[in-house]
Enzyme design. Structure first.
Site, PDB file in Angstrom:
ATOM      1  N   GLY A 103      -7.788 -14.523   4.662  1.00 28.55           N
ATOM      2  CA  GLY A 103      -7.835 -15.979   3.975  1.00 28.55           C
ATOM      3  C   GLY A 103      -7.058 -16.140   2.897  1.00 28.55           C
ATOM      4  N   TYR A 161       0.148  11.198  15.049  1.00 29.28           N
ATOM      5  CA  TYR A 161       0.727  10.305  14.049  1.00 29.28           C
ATOM      6  C   TYR A 161       1.415   9.363  15.156  1.00 29.28           C
ATOM      7  CZ  TYR A 161       4.548   8.691  11.124  1.00 29.28           C
ATOM      8  OH  TYR A 161       5.533   8.203  10.410  1.00 29.28           O
ATOM      9  N   THR A 204       0.800  -0.974  -0.154  1.00 28.02           N
ATOM     10  CA  THR A 204      -0.059   0.080   0.035  1.00 28.02           C
ATOM     11  C   THR A 204       0.918   1.381  -0.091  1.00 28.02           C
ATOM     12  OG1 THR A 204      -0.142   0.357   2.462  1.00 28.02           O
ATOM     13  CG2 THR A 204      -1.770  -1.060   1.499  1.00 28.02           C
ATOM     14  N   GLY A 205       0.235   2.318  -0.681  1.00 27.23           N
ATOM     15  CA  GLY A 205       1.153   3.437  -0.569  1.00 27.23           C
ATOM     16  C   GLY A 205       2.308   3.415  -1.292  1.00 27.23           C
ATOM     17  N   ALA A 206       2.180   2.742  -2.763  1.00 27.81           N
ATOM     18  CA  ALA A 206       3.538   2.442  -3.425  1.00 27.81           C
ATOM     19  C   ALA A 206       3.733   3.682  -4.342  1.00 27.81           C
ATOM     20  CB  ALA A 206       3.183   1.155  -4.298  1.00 27.81           C
ATOM     21  N   SER A 249       4.910   6.743  -3.921  1.00 26.26           N
ATOM     22  CA  SER A 249       6.007   7.307  -3.508  1.00 26.26           C
ATOM     23  C   SER A 249       6.764   7.010  -2.391  1.00 26.26           C
ATOM     24  CB  SER A 249       5.413   9.136  -3.107  1.00 26.26           C
ATOM     25  OG  SER A 249       5.112   9.119  -1.809  1.00 26.26           O
ATOM     26  N   GLY A 250       8.012   7.468  -1.941  1.00 23.67           N
ATOM     27  CA  GLY A 250       8.658   7.310  -0.791  1.00 23.67           C
ATOM     28  C   GLY A 250       9.137   5.703  -0.585  1.00 23.67           C
TER      29      GLY A 250
END
Ligand code: NAP
Length: 299
Positions: free
Chosen positions: A129, A169, A14-16, A18-19
């Site tokens: 699963g 955060y 996930t969140g691929a 950036s960074g």
């Protein structure tokens, strides 16, 4: 295990776009994995795909869409993955934000809590699963040493009292670790392992929504921080290395196990966080039970 333990393995990040997430995806692709790139914007997803293809030559890159500030998007994201991939071997829960103000999502939840933590709890539950049926499989939760300064705040999970960017955060990252420990216990003996990682202080775009003072601090710190690919190293290692085969319920930095904030080890707090999270995530629909869903997939 051959020289390329990730070859042919299906890895969801996930969140691929950036960074650290982008570099994690690149690291996995470079080792021959099939990589599913989580993105909230189709164009940014395609840009990440083109970028990783250009540097690794991999043609086995796929974009999955979903805004993790919406629980129903997480469900669409999971359905897309389950519909396209009969096996899922690795899930890297990485997407995260540092917000400059308190935002409440359409699900009625504080955004930092939802994106960094709850949406990943939901995604994990929805994919468990398939991860179980694909065992041995691995989950890596991207946490942070910022968690050391956090408190779980179980009586005010939405931080209605005294919200600050830092508090929201650090709490979300502490919750990532407490969830890792609880999930590891529930998955004992299933062949699905779960560990958390601290990438280090990394130069990325993660302060872009933060308050100006926070951005200024990070601008000053820039010469001392790691590149995103160095930050991704421990995550890629946890996802694929034979060194950690079968290891679960740990928290790692620089390829070594470290101790977390003691608050994360409190089993009563972990269970309460689990129950509260379950109730909130179930606002979007039914949740598979753990470990029943995993065992059923292995029957
Ligand atoms: N940077 C550090 O020093 C550091 C240190 C410790 C831990 N971490 C952790 O590392 C992880 C990655 O952070 P980073 O530093 O790489 O930050 P980043 O460059 O800002 O990347 C964050 C990723 O998360 C995605 N994202 C943000 N909000 C989202 C949403 N609502 N739905 C779906 N995706 C969303 C972003 O997508 P877009 O491209 O669309 O914005 C991006 O792909 C985070 O969990 C962070 O807490 C970072």
């Amino acid at each position: 295990v051959g020289p390329d333990p990730l070859r042919g393995r299906v890895c969801v990040v996930t969140g691929a776009t950036s960074g650290i997430g982008l570099e994690t995806a690149r690291g996995l692709a470079a080792q021959g994995a099939t990589v599913v790139l989580g993105a909230r914007d189709a164009q940014r997803g395609e840009e990440a795909q083109a970028d990783i293809h250009a540097t690794t030559g991999s043609g086995d890159l796929h974009v999955a869409l979903g805004d993790f500030a919406r629980l129903r998007d997480v469900r669409t994201f999971a359905e897309g993955v389950l519909g396209r991939f009969p096996r899922v071997h690795v899930l890297v829960n990485n997407a995260g934000v540092l917000m400059g103000r308190r935002v409440v999502t359409e699900d009625g939840l504080e955004l930092t809590f939802q994106v960094n933590y709850l949406s990943h709890v939901l995604l994990t539950r929805l994919l468990l699963g398939r991860l179980g049926a694909s065992a041995p499989s691995r989950i890596v939760n991207v946490a942070s040493e910022a968690s050391r300064r956090g408190a779980l705040n179980l009586d005010d999970l939405q931080l209605e009292q005294g919200w600050t960017s830092f508090r929201a955060y650090t709490r979300s990252k502490l919750a990532n670790i407490a969830f890792t420990y609880e999930l590891a216990r529930r998955l004992e003996g299933t062949g699905v392992t779960v560990n958390a990682a601290h990438p280090g202080l990394v130069s990325t775009g993660w302060t872009r929504h933060a308050a100006p003072v926070m951005r200024a601090v990070f601008t000053l710190a820039k010469p001392f921080v790691l590149s995103a690919s160095k930050g991704a190293d421990t995550i890629v290692w946890l996802a694929g290395s034979p060194d950690v085969e079968g290891r679960t319920g740990g928290y790692y930095h620089k390829r070594g196990a470290i101790r977390s904030n003691p608050a994360a080890y409190d089993e009563a707090a972990q269970r309460r966080l689990w129950d509260l999270s379950e109730r909130l995530a179930a606002r979007s629909g039914p949740l598979p039970r753990v470990p029943d869903a995993v065992r059923a997939s292995q029957a």
